[in-house]
Design an enzyme around this catalytic site. Structure first.
Site, short mmCIF file in Angstrom:
data_model
loop_
_atom_site.label_atom_id
_atom_site.label_comp_id
_atom_site.label_asym_id
_atom_site.label_seq_id
_atom_site.Cartn_x
_atom_site.Cartn_y
_atom_site.Cartn_z
N CYS A 94 44.64 38.07 44.57
CA CYS A 94 43.27 38.25 45.04
C CYS A 94 42.67 36.97 45.63
O CYS A 94 42.12 36.98 46.75
CB CYS A 94 42.39 38.80 43.92
SG CYS A 94 42.21 37.69 42.49
N HIS A 107 38.90 38.31 39.14
CA HIS A 107 39.25 39.02 40.38
C HIS A 107 38.17 38.77 41.43
O HIS A 107 37.01 38.52 41.11
CB HIS A 107 39.38 40.52 40.12
CG HIS A 107 40.00 41.26 41.27
ND1 HIS A 107 41.35 41.16 41.58
CD2 HIS A 107 39.47 42.08 42.21
CE1 HIS A 107 41.61 41.91 42.63
NE2 HIS A 107 40.48 42.46 43.04
N HIS A 130 40.52 43.74 49.38
CA HIS A 130 41.04 42.88 48.32
C HIS A 130 42.50 43.19 48.03
O HIS A 130 43.03 44.22 48.44
CB HIS A 130 40.18 43.04 47.05
CG HIS A 130 40.37 44.36 46.35
ND1 HIS A 130 40.38 44.50 44.98
CD2 HIS A 130 40.51 45.63 46.83
CE1 HIS A 130 40.54 45.77 44.65
NE2 HIS A 130 40.62 46.48 45.75
#
Length: 406
Positions: free
Chosen positions: A321, A369, A381
């Site tokens: 990420c 994240h 993402h």
């Protein structure tokens, strides 16, 4: 002599179906014991509900994401420390060569002094052919002494500097060793969490997997619905701002026309209308430069859609990420740190309702994240192991906060 026949009557063998008493008792005891064990055996643990499996798997992926950030931080620190150590060791080698040069020069002076025998100034005066020769030789000896002293000073200076650099190199090597230990530990932690998650999923039956997929679809649908609500609210707010700006421009034009009396200034207010500066809503950006940067960021992110998530990866074939967000903003000329924990500290914090394309959205309480906001409540993402870079609602995971990097 004749053999006498035996007068003993042969025993008749009688078969019986009745087992021996001892055997019967043992058999009955065994049956009773087995029956008792069967009756008292604990029932097998019930399989967890599929909802619990989903929560457990999600939690394991979150923990793996956090461990991935630990790995990324340790890897970045390891790379920096390795570079520092290599530089220090190179400097130490150069400094050592200078020490050797100074040592060789001192050796040549010592050899020369040994050959001359170290004659005293008085002896030199008496042995000289004339006073002028004495003074000339004295000057030469003085200069030689100065050179010798300078060589000694250089040697000591180089030696002290080399000792300091060696100590610094040793300290950096110790730090590098500690960082590499953390790196290995974080790597093992990620692998353990992912293995546990895969093990849970592997135990599911086909029916349970179908049920899990249905729960995922439901979760995605709910998250998408929230994204649509945010998009509608932001669109309504943007419309209200545009209406207010238009009204302000009209009023400014009327005031300008009224003051001049001839309408000659009817266009003077076009460049100073309210709202032409920072835009805190969902328009084109905080300013033209941010909008241009965000466009480059999103263009890059869209081009990565479909590439696999790989923990610890930062492109170009795969990403985790924070690796994706770092690479995307690099395209806009902005350097972001490697981890989510450091990226969240960059730029300006913004509310979810004020998100603009290009902003970074962070998730979970441990900030493990991150995704790139693309507008309308959606983001791009790199989700998790086994998934590819994709577009998804920002409400798919619990939001921690958001930042505008530039």
């Amino acid at each position: 002599m004749p053999v006498l026949a035996s007068h003993r009557k042969p025993r008749t063998k009688v078969r019986t179906t009745t087992p021996a008493v001892g055997f019967t008792t043992a058999a009955l005891a065994s049956v009773t014991l087995l029956s008792t064990q069967s009756a008292t055996a604990a029932p097998s643990e019930p399989k967890p509900a599929i909802e619990d499996v989903q929560k457990k798997v999600d939690e394991l992926y979150r923990q793996a994401g956090s461990a991935t950030q630990q790995y990324n931080r340790a890897k970045a620190a390891s790379t920096a420390q390795r570079t520092k150590v290599d530089t220090l060791l190179s400097d130490v080698a150069k400094r050592t060569e200078k020490i050797n040069e100074a040592r060789r020069e001192l050796g040549s002076f010592a050899a020369a002094q040994y050959r001359t025998g170290g004659i005293t100034p008085t002896a030199t005066f008496f042995l000289a052919d004339d006073p002028q020769a004495y003074f000339d030789q004295s000057r030469l000896m003085s200069r030689s002494t100065e050179r010798q002293q300078k060589a000694v000073d250089d040697f000591r200076t180089q030696q002290a500097a080399a000792s300091k650099q060696r100590a610094e190199a040793v300290k950096s090597l110790e730090s590098l060793t500690e960082t590499q230990t953390t790196l290995r530990s974080s790597k093992q932690k990620v692998q353990n969490k992912l293995t546990e998650a895969r093990s849970l999923l592997a135990k599911l039956t086909a029916e349970e997997k179908a049920r899990l997929a249905e729960l995922e679809r439901k979760k995605e649908a709910e998250a998408k619905e929230k994204a649509e609500k945010l998009a509608r609210r932001q669109a309504a707010e943007a419309k209200e701002r545009e209406a207010a700006e238009e009204k302000a421009r009209e009023e400014a034009a009327k005031e300008s026309g009224g003051d001049s009396g001839s309408g000659s200034g009817s266009g003077t207010g076009t460049g100073t209308s309210p709202g032409s500066g920072t835009d805190t809503g969902t328009g084109t950006g905080t300013d033209g430069s941010y909008a241009a940067k965000a466009e480059k960021v999103l263009a890059f992110a869209r081009a990565q859609i479909g590439k696999p998530y790989v923990w610890g990866a930062s492109g170009p074939a795969s990403y985790d990420c924070s690796g994706l967000t770092q690479a995307a903003w690099r395209e806009a000329g902005v350097t972001l740190p490697r981890t989510t924990w450091d990226q969240v500290k960059v730029g300006t914090r913004v509310a979810t309702s004020d998100l603009q394309p290009g902003d970074l959205v962070f998730f979970y309480d441990d900030i493990s994240h991150v995704g790139i906001y693309k507008g309308d409540g959606m983001m791009i993402h790199a989700p998790k192991p086994g998934a590819n870079v994709r577009e998804e609602s920002i409400y798919y995971m619990p939001i921690y906060g958001s930042v505008r990097p530039a």
